[in-house]
Design an enzyme around this catalytic site. Structure first.
Site, PDB file in Angstrom:
ATOM      1  N   GLY A   1     -25.525   3.145   2.630  1.00  0.00           N
ATOM      2  CA  GLY A   1     -24.639   3.759   1.635  1.00  0.00           C
ATOM      3  C   GLY A   1     -24.954   3.234   0.245  1.00  0.00           C
ATOM      4  O   GLY A   1     -24.747   2.054  -0.043  1.00  0.00           O
ATOM      5  N   VAL A   2     -25.480   4.111  -0.611  1.00  0.00           N
ATOM      6  CA  VAL A   2     -25.800   3.675  -1.969  1.00  0.00           C
ATOM      7  C   VAL A   2     -25.018   4.515  -2.978  1.00  0.00           C
ATOM      8  O   VAL A   2     -25.571   5.185  -3.848  1.00  0.00           O
ATOM      9  CB  VAL A   2     -27.328   3.682  -2.244  1.00  0.00           C
ATOM     10  CG1 VAL A   2     -27.974   2.514  -1.539  1.00  0.00           C
ATOM     11  CG2 VAL A   2     -27.984   4.992  -1.802  1.00  0.00           C
ATOM     12  N   GLY A   3     -23.695   4.483  -2.817  1.00  0.00           N
ATOM     13  CA  GLY A   3     -22.793   5.125  -3.772  1.00  0.00           C
ATOM     14  C   GLY A   3     -22.521   4.150  -4.903  1.00  0.00           C
ATOM     15  O   GLY A   3     -23.397   3.368  -5.299  1.00  0.00           O
TER      16      GLY A   3
ATOM     17  N   VAL B   1     -20.839   1.313  -5.161  1.00  0.00           N
ATOM     18  CA  VAL B   1     -21.058  -0.119  -4.919  1.00  0.00           C
ATOM     19  C   VAL B   1     -22.479  -0.389  -4.406  1.00  0.00           C
ATOM     20  O   VAL B   1     -23.171  -1.281  -4.908  1.00  0.00           O
ATOM     21  CB  VAL B   1     -20.022  -0.673  -3.907  1.00  0.00           C
ATOM     22  CG1 VAL B   1     -20.279  -2.148  -3.622  1.00  0.00           C
ATOM     23  CG2 VAL B   1     -18.607  -0.477  -4.428  1.00  0.00           C
TER      24      VAL B   1
ATOM     25  N   LYS C   1       0.858  -1.187   0.000  1.00  0.00           N
ATOM     26  CA  LYS C   1       0.000   0.000   0.000  1.00  0.00           C
ATOM     27  C   LYS C   1       0.888   1.229   0.000  1.00  0.00           C
ATOM     28  O   LYS C   1       1.959   1.226   0.627  1.00  0.00           O
ATOM     29  CB  LYS C   1      -0.873   0.011   1.256  1.00  0.00           C
ATOM     30  CG  LYS C   1      -2.078   0.902   1.157  1.00  0.00           C
ATOM     31  CD  LYS C   1      -3.268   0.183   0.536  1.00  0.00           C
ATOM     32  CE  LYS C   1      -4.440   1.108   0.346  1.00  0.00           C
ATOM     33  NZ  LYS C   1      -5.612   0.415  -0.177  1.00  0.00           N
TER      34      LYS C   1
END
Ligand code: NAD
Length: 346
Positions: free
Chosen positions: A179-181, A183, A79
């Site tokens: 959360g409905v972004g 994904v 990372k």
């Protein structure tokens, strides 16, 4: 450098960079190359304390080792964190970051993470080929990993429903999505197409209401979604949402969603187990994005072969659920043990 940090978990190497011409500062942590080049996105973030960027890089790179191993990818875990400051990202700085990656000779492969876009990857790619997640033509593997993540979560959620509720499909199964972004919305559409009953919520209430109107389902204020009585709670927004208090209030049989690092502490995996809630370990169920990115980087195939690899997510989860039940241990512990074995660290 705080060498005594517990988060130094036998990382193979950790690189600190400073680019003189642009002032860019970055850390690249390579946790493991046992299975292949260390793959994991670059995070562009403004950190408060001096140790925070290092701690983040160490934890996230270890997480990527586990995630890539459990996704069956020939890639290790790494990372990068880029220290955000008042001078911004800028093309010269992104190119400097590309040179930093190139200097590692392919031991680390970057991609998008928080604060980075596919356009940024295109600039980085001027200086190194060890970069993935580039914008690509429709239909090819690569590009925005959201749809692949959503499909993997959908398949994994169905495996959890089958295991816990004995249901072969999701018709009439109630799923509460936080959360409905990118994904969460795609997941909701997959579920709606197969007849699931949905309740959705988003910090952006208009976004939740718009999706609810499109799919003919209910939306609730964001603060209520974790208390909705449902078969499945699907966290697709933030990490660390499963803690002592929220688990006590949770009224669902299954937790299966895309968010990274859903458990606030390891004790929360135990809490879910003792409450009889089946938890699909986050980095196993949300691996669709990295599968997409790795397939692009390795040049191993197209959208069809990505779908073939996504189909293995439910099998892996079912193996974890079975072991958890047999050994009486939380599913996140089982997943970590499996991952460590795969990277030769047990
Ligand atoms: P996104 O930014 O597109 O969507 C997140 C949504 O959550 C937004 O609509 C936002 O308004 C909403 N949100 C934020 N705080 C909230 C809250 N407190 N309550 C309800 N809603 C809230 O992000 P995404 O790409 O859809 O990713 C969702 C999660 O999945 C993140 O945790 C991400 O790290 C993880 N994840 C994403 C991918 C991917 O391929 N995009 C892969 C693996 C994991």
């Amino acid at each position: 450098i705080p060498w005594n940090l517990a988060d130094f978990d036998a990382h193979e190497d950790v690189h600190f960079f400073h680019d003189r011409s642009t002032g860019l500062r970055a850390i690249i942590a390579i946790h493991s190359t046992h299975l292949g080049p260390a793959a994991g996105g670059a995070r562009y973030w403004r950190y408060a304390g001096d140790d925070e960027p290092l701690i983040d890089a160490l934890r996230l790179s270890r997480g990527m080792s586990y995630k890539n191993a459990m996704a069956g990818l020939p890639m290790g875990g790494g990372k990068a964190v880029i220290l955000r400051d008042d001078d911004g990202k800028g093309e010269a700085r992104l190119e400097a970051f590309g040179r930093m990656i190139e200097s590692l000779g392919g031991r680390y492969v970057t991609a998008e993470d928080v604060g980075m876009t596919d356009e940024d990857m295109r600039v980085i790619a001027r200086r190194t080929r060890h970069v993935s997640g580039l914008p690509v033509a429709e239909g090819a593997a690569g590009g925005n990993p959201g749809p692949a993540t959503a499909l993997g979560v959908f398949l994994g959620l169905k495996a959890a429903v089958r295991y816990k509720l004995g249901r072969l499909d999701v018709e009439g199964v109630h799923v509460a999505i936080q959360g409905v972004g990118s994904v969460g919305a795609a997941l909701a559409r997959h579920l709606a197409a197969e007849g699931a009953v949905l309740t959705v919520a988003d910090a952006d209430e208009a976004r939740a209401a718009g999706l609810a109107a499109e799919l003919g389902c209910k939306s609730v204020p964001a603060r209520e979604i974790m208390r909705v009585a449902a078969d499945v709670f699907s966290p697709c927004a933030l990490g660390a949402i499963l803690d002592e208090q929220s688990i006590a209030e949770l009224d669902a049989a299954v937790v299966a969603g895309a968010a990274n690092n859903q458990l606030a502490t390891p004790a929360d995996g135990e809490r879910l187990l003792s409450k009889g809630i089946l938890y699909a370990p986050d980095y196993v169920i949300n691996a669709g994005g990295i599968i997409n990115v790795a397939t692009e980087y390795l040049g191993q195939g197209d959208a069809e072969s990505v779908r073939g690899k996504l189909a293995q997510i439910p099998e892996r989860l079912t193996a974890i659920f079975e072991q958890s039940e047999r050994r009486g241990l939380p599913t996140d512990r089982i997943a970590d043990d499996m991952a460590r074995r795969l990277i030769g660290r047990d």
